[in-house]
Design a protein around this motif. Structure first.
Motif, PDB file in Angstrom:
ATOM      1  N   GLY A  18      41.932  37.155  27.661  1.00 47.58           N
ATOM      2  CA  GLY A  18      40.811  37.062  27.854  1.00 47.58           C
ATOM      3  C   GLY A  18      40.404  36.870  29.146  1.00 47.58           C
ATOM      4  O   GLY A  18      39.190  36.715  29.474  1.00 47.58           O
ATOM      5  N   PHE A  19      41.215  37.501  30.125  1.00 48.85           N
ATOM      6  CA  PHE A  19      40.968  37.611  31.715  1.00 48.85           C
ATOM      7  C   PHE A  19      39.766  38.573  31.844  1.00 48.85           C
ATOM      8  O   PHE A  19      40.029  39.777  31.309  1.00 48.85           O
ATOM      9  CB  PHE A  19      41.841  37.878  32.445  1.00 48.85           C
ATOM     10  N   ASP A  20      38.782  38.494  32.600  1.00 48.75           N
ATOM     11  CA  ASP A  20      37.474  39.278  32.729  1.00 48.75           C
ATOM     12  C   ASP A  20      38.005  40.461  33.564  1.00 48.75           C
ATOM     13  O   ASP A  20      37.834  41.557  33.640  1.00 48.75           O
ATOM     14  CB  ASP A  20      36.319  38.585  33.158  1.00 48.75           C
ATOM     15  N   ASP A  21      38.870  40.411  34.459  1.00 43.94           N
ATOM     16  CA  ASP A  21      39.404  41.111  35.633  1.00 43.94           C
ATOM     17  C   ASP A  21      40.930  41.491  35.266  1.00 43.94           C
ATOM     18  O   ASP A  21      41.615  42.116  36.087  1.00 43.94           O
ATOM     19  CB  ASP A  21      39.170  40.773  36.977  1.00 43.94           C
ATOM     20  N   ALA A  22      41.001  41.776  33.828  1.00 39.33           N
ATOM     21  CA  ALA A  22      42.533  41.885  33.612  1.00 39.33           C
ATOM     22  C   ALA A  22      42.756  43.333  34.131  1.00 39.33           C
ATOM     23  O   ALA A  22      44.255  43.447  34.609  1.00 39.33           O
ATOM     24  CB  ALA A  22      42.422  42.183  31.973  1.00 39.33           C
ATOM     25  N   GLU A  23      42.310  44.216  33.990  1.00 39.77           N
ATOM     26  CA  GLU A  23      42.799  45.637  34.561  1.00 39.77           C
ATOM     27  C   GLU A  23      42.955  45.557  36.188  1.00 39.77           C
ATOM     28  O   GLU A  23      44.032  46.271  36.364  1.00 39.77           O
ATOM     29  CB  GLU A  23      41.534  46.529  34.333  1.00 39.77           C
ATOM     30  N   GLU A  24      41.963  44.893  36.659  1.00 36.85           N
ATOM     31  CA  GLU A  24      42.345  44.888  38.373  1.00 36.85           C
ATOM     32  C   GLU A  24      43.712  44.016  38.581  1.00 36.85           C
ATOM     33  O   GLU A  24      44.416  44.220  39.216  1.00 36.85           O
ATOM     34  CB  GLU A  24      41.023  44.247  38.941  1.00 36.85           C
ATOM     35  N   LEU A  25      43.775  42.889  37.823  1.00 32.85           N
ATOM     36  CA  LEU A  25      44.886  42.097  37.846  1.00 32.85           C
ATOM     37  C   LEU A  25      46.443  42.664  37.664  1.00 32.85           C
ATOM     38  O   LEU A  25      47.159  42.566  38.350  1.00 32.85           O
ATOM     39  CB  LEU A  25      44.952  40.636  37.084  1.00 32.85           C
ATOM     40  N   THR A  26      46.202  43.666  36.691  1.00 29.25           N
ATOM     41  CA  THR A  26      47.354  44.330  36.286  1.00 29.25           C
ATOM     42  C   THR A  26      47.850  45.479  37.232  1.00 29.25           C
ATOM     43  O   THR A  26      48.774  45.704  37.717  1.00 29.25           O
ATOM     44  CB  THR A  26      47.056  45.095  34.782  1.00 29.25           C
ATOM     45  N   ALA A  27      46.487  46.076  37.915  1.00 27.70           N
ATOM     46  CA  ALA A  27      46.690  47.203  38.963  1.00 27.70           C
ATOM     47  C   ALA A  27      47.287  46.406  40.154  1.00 27.70           C
ATOM     48  O   ALA A  27      48.461  47.143  40.604  1.00 27.70           O
ATOM     49  CB  ALA A  27      45.690  47.797  39.376  1.00 27.70           C
ATOM     50  N   LYS A  28      46.987  45.265  40.555  1.00 28.07           N
ATOM     51  CA  LYS A  28      47.388  44.386  41.444  1.00 28.07           C
ATOM     52  C   LYS A  28      49.253  43.988  41.581  1.00 28.07           C
ATOM     53  O   LYS A  28      49.740  44.194  42.306  1.00 28.07           O
ATOM     54  CB  LYS A  28      46.727  43.208  41.965  1.00 28.07           C
ATOM     55  N   ALA A  29      49.230  43.652  40.074  1.00 26.51           N
ATOM     56  CA  ALA A  29      50.528  43.487  39.959  1.00 26.51           C
ATOM     57  C   ALA A  29      51.665  44.505  40.043  1.00 26.51           C
ATOM     58  O   ALA A  29      52.570  44.409  40.507  1.00 26.51           O
ATOM     59  CB  ALA A  29      50.649  42.493  38.375  1.00 26.51           C
ATOM     60  N   ALA A  30      51.162  45.666  39.554  1.00 26.51           N
ATOM     61  CA  ALA A  30      52.219  46.799  39.625  1.00 26.51           C
ATOM     62  C   ALA A  30      52.538  47.210  41.075  1.00 26.51           C
ATOM     63  O   ALA A  30      53.508  47.480  41.565  1.00 26.51           O
ATOM     64  CB  ALA A  30      51.404  48.149  38.884  1.00 26.51           C
ATOM     65  N   LEU A  31      51.268  47.060  41.811  1.00 29.71           N
ATOM     66  CA  LEU A  31      51.228  47.291  43.315  1.00 29.71           C
ATOM     67  C   LEU A  31      52.044  46.394  44.191  1.00 29.71           C
ATOM     68  O   LEU A  31      53.091  46.778  44.874  1.00 29.71           O
ATOM     69  CB  LEU A  31      50.104  47.537  44.124  1.00 29.71           C
ATOM     70  N   ALA A  32      51.950  45.198  43.927  1.00 22.32           N
ATOM     71  CA  ALA A  32      52.616  43.903  44.245  1.00 22.32           C
ATOM     72  C   ALA A  32      54.135  44.121  43.908  1.00 22.32           C
ATOM     73  O   ALA A  32      54.981  43.847  44.757  1.00 22.32           O
ATOM     74  CB  ALA A  32      52.439  42.781  43.962  1.00 22.32           C
ATOM     75  N   LEU A  33      54.368  44.546  42.798  1.00 19.11           N
ATOM     76  CA  LEU A  33      55.912  44.756  42.222  1.00 19.11           C
ATOM     77  C   LEU A  33      56.419  45.653  43.243  1.00 19.11           C
ATOM     78  O   LEU A  33      57.589  45.638  43.674  1.00 19.11           O
ATOM     79  CB  LEU A  33      56.049  45.133  40.832  1.00 19.11           C
ATOM     80  N   LYS A  34      55.788  46.874  43.365  1.00 22.32           N
ATOM     81  CA  LYS A  34      56.496  47.878  44.184  1.00 22.32           C
ATOM     82  C   LYS A  34      56.541  47.535  45.547  1.00 22.32           C
ATOM     83  O   LYS A  34      57.566  47.658  46.214  1.00 22.32           O
ATOM     84  CB  LYS A  34      55.640  49.150  44.054  1.00 22.32           C
ATOM     85  N   LEU A  35      55.645  46.744  46.249  1.00 26.56           N
ATOM     86  CA  LEU A  35      55.717  46.205  47.494  1.00 26.56           C
ATOM     87  C   LEU A  35      56.734  45.363  47.839  1.00 26.56           C
ATOM     88  O   LEU A  35      57.784  45.219  48.639  1.00 26.56           O
ATOM     89  CB  LEU A  35      54.248  45.346  47.688  1.00 26.56           C
ATOM     90  N   ASN A  36      56.974  44.314  46.680  1.00 23.19           N
ATOM     91  CA  ASN A  36      58.114  43.439  46.836  1.00 23.19           C
ATOM     92  C   ASN A  36      59.489  44.184  46.377  1.00 23.19           C
ATOM     93  O   ASN A  36      60.447  43.612  47.370  1.00 23.19           O
ATOM     94  CB  ASN A  36      57.897  42.291  45.581  1.00 23.19           C
ATOM     95  N   THR A  37      59.707  45.242  46.003  1.00 20.58           N
ATOM     96  CA  THR A  37      60.793  45.816  45.693  1.00 20.58           C
ATOM     97  C   THR A  37      61.103  46.413  46.899  1.00 20.58           C
ATOM     98  O   THR A  37      62.313  46.718  47.531  1.00 20.58           O
ATOM     99  CB  THR A  37      60.567  46.989  44.478  1.00 20.58           C
ATOM    100  N   LEU A  38      60.233  47.237  47.535  1.00 19.56           N
ATOM    101  CA  LEU A  38      60.403  47.813  48.880  1.00 19.56           C
ATOM    102  C   LEU A  38      61.131  46.715  49.900  1.00 19.56           C
ATOM    103  O   LEU A  38      61.906  47.100  50.672  1.00 19.56           O
ATOM    104  CB  LEU A  38      59.095  48.360  49.434  1.00 19.56           C
TER     105      LEU A  38
END
Length: 106
Positions: A18-38
Motif C-alpha cells: 500500500g505504499f503510495d510511492d511504490a514505483e518510485e521506491l522500487t526504482a530507487k532501490a534498483a539504482l541503489a542496489l547497482k550503486l552499492n554493488t559498484l
C-alpha cells in the motif's frame, strides 16, 4: 478444511503493502542496489564513494542502508554516472499486460 481467500499480489511488494510511492521506491532501490554493488566491487569506503559521486558521506551511508526517502532518483542516477555507468531513460507506450509505470533494468 476451509481455504481462506488471499488477494492476488503483484510483482511489486511495496505496491502490495500500500505504499503510495511504490514505483518510485522500487526504482530507487534498483539504482541503489547497482550503486552499492559498484562501491563493493571497487572496495570504496563511504568517504571515497562520497568524493567520487559528489554526495556527502552521510548520504552515501543512507544509500548503503537503503534509506532512500531523502535521495532523489536524479541524484542516484548522477552517482552512477560518476562511477562510469551509462544510465538510460526510455519512454515508450505501456503494454497491456504491464500497464503504465516506472521500470528500472540494471
Amino acid at each position: 478444511m476451509i481455504r481462506n481467500e488471499h488477494p492476488q499480489g503483484t510483482d511489486n511488494v511495496l505496491m502490495d503493502l500500500g505504499f503510495d510511492d511504490a514505483e518510485e521506491l522500487t526504482a530507487k532501490a534498483a539504482l541503489a542496489l547497482k550503486l552499492n554493488t559498484l562501491i563493493d566491487q571497487r572496495g570504496l569506503s563511504q568517504t571515497e564513494a562520497a568524493a567520487i559521486t559528489g554526495m556527502t558521506q552521510p548520504k552515501v551511508s543512507q544509500v548503503r542502508r537503503y534509506k532512500l526517502q531523502n535521495i532523489s532518483l536524479e541524484r542516484l542516477m548522477q552517482a552512477l554516472v560518476s562511477l562510469d555507468q551509462q544510465v538510460k531513460i526510455v519512454v515508450q507506450p505501456a503494454r497491456r499486460a504491464h500497464g503504465p509505470g516506472i521500470l528500472v533494468a540494471v
